[in-house]
Write an enzyme that holds these catalytic residues in place. Structure first.
Site, PDB file in Angstrom:
ATOM      1  CG  MET A   1      -1.905  -1.043   1.318  1.00  0.00           C
ATOM      2  SD  MET A   1      -2.997  -0.917  -0.266  1.00  0.00           S
ATOM      3  CE  MET A   1      -3.282  -2.891  -0.335  1.00  0.00           C
ATOM      4  CB  CYS A   2       4.331   1.550  -0.393  1.00  0.00           C
ATOM      5  SG  CYS A   2       5.709   2.773   0.213  1.00  0.00           S
ATOM      6  CG  HIS A   3       0.984   6.717  -1.746  1.00  0.00           C
ATOM      7  ND1 HIS A   3       0.696   6.488  -0.532  1.00  0.00           N
ATOM      8  CD2 HIS A   3      -0.114   7.043  -2.574  1.00  0.00           C
ATOM      9  CE1 HIS A   3      -0.649   6.767  -0.430  1.00  0.00           C
ATOM     10  NE2 HIS A   3      -1.121   6.893  -1.580  1.00  0.00           N
TER      11      HIS A   3
ATOM     12  CD  GLU B   1       9.644   5.428   0.506  1.00  0.00           C
ATOM     13  OE1 GLU B   1       8.339   5.310  -0.589  1.00  0.00           O
ATOM     14  OE2 GLU B   1       9.181   5.971   1.589  1.00  0.00           O
TER      15      GLU B   1
ATOM     16  CG  ASP C   1      24.205 -12.079  -0.738  1.00  0.00           C
ATOM     17  OD1 ASP C   1      24.030 -13.467  -0.645  1.00  0.00           O
ATOM     18  OD2 ASP C   1      24.597 -11.697  -1.724  1.00  0.00           O
TER      19      ASP C   1
END
Length: 167
Positions: free
Chosen positions: A84-86, A121, A135
C-alpha cells in the site's frame, strides 16, 4: 503507505475501509511538503568478518560499496515491495556506515517533496543494505553446520522523520 502522516490521531487504521477491505490511502488532496526520514539498523558479525570488511578482503568484493548500492536501489523501489506504499519522488538518499569491532550499523536518510512521507523508504534501505552485507559475508559467517549462530540484524527503526511546509 509511504508516510505515516495519514493517521488521524486515534486508533483508526488508515489502510482499511469501513467494510474491512484493504485500500491505499488517498493523499491527493494533501499539499506537497518537504520531507525527510532517517532509519538505522545493525548487523552483528564475527570480529574476523568485520576486519575483512574493513580491509576490503571479502572475496565477493567491496561489502560497504555493494550494500550502499543495494540500499539506494531498495529506497527507489519501496513502492514495488510494500503493497500500500505510494510511489514517491525520492530527492536524496544518503547512506552512512559505522563499523565497530563486531557489528556494522547502517543509517539511511531519505528526502522527498510530496504528499506523503519517506520513512518506509528509509527502512527498506536499511534492511536491504544490511541483508546485502550478510549476503556478501555469509561464507565467512557460517559455522561447521552451515548455520549462522552469531549473525543477526537488530535495532531497525525510524530514528527521525520531518515534514516542512514549502515556502
Amino acid at each position: 503507505m509511504s508516510g505515516g502522516d495519514e493517521t488521524t490521531g486515534d486508533d483508526d487504521l488508515t489502510h482499511v475501509d469501513e467494510s474491512g477491505d484493504v485500500q491505499m490511502v488517498d493523499v491527493g488532496a494533501k499539499p506537497d511538503t518537504e520531507r525527510r526520514a532517517v532509519a538505522e539498523g545493525t548487523i552483528h558479525l564475527s570480529a574476523s568478518t568485520v576486519a575483512a570488511i574493513r580491509e576490503n578482503e571479502v572475496s565477493k568484493g567491496d561489502v560497504l560499496a555493494t550494500a550502499r548500492i543495494g540500499a539506494v536501489q531498495a529506497v527507489k523501489h519501496t513502492w514495488e515491495t510494500i503493497p500500500m506504499c505510494h510511489q514517491i519522488p525520492v530527492t536524496n538518499v544518503d547512506t552512512e556506515f559505522e563499523v565497530d569491532d563486531e557489528s556494522v550499523t547502517l543509517r539511511v536518510t531519505v528526502g522527498t517533496t510530496g504528499k506523503t512521507g519517506c520513512e518506509m523508504e528509509a527502512l527498506e534501505g536499511v534492511t536491504t543494505g544490511l541483508n546485502t552485507v550478510w549476503d556478501m559475508v555469509k561464507a565467512a559467517e557460517k559455522d561447521a553446520d552451515g548455520q549462522y549462530p552469531g549473525t543477526h540484524i537488530d535495532g531497525v527503526r525510524v530514528v527521525t522523520k520531518e515534514k516542512r511546509a514549502l515556502e
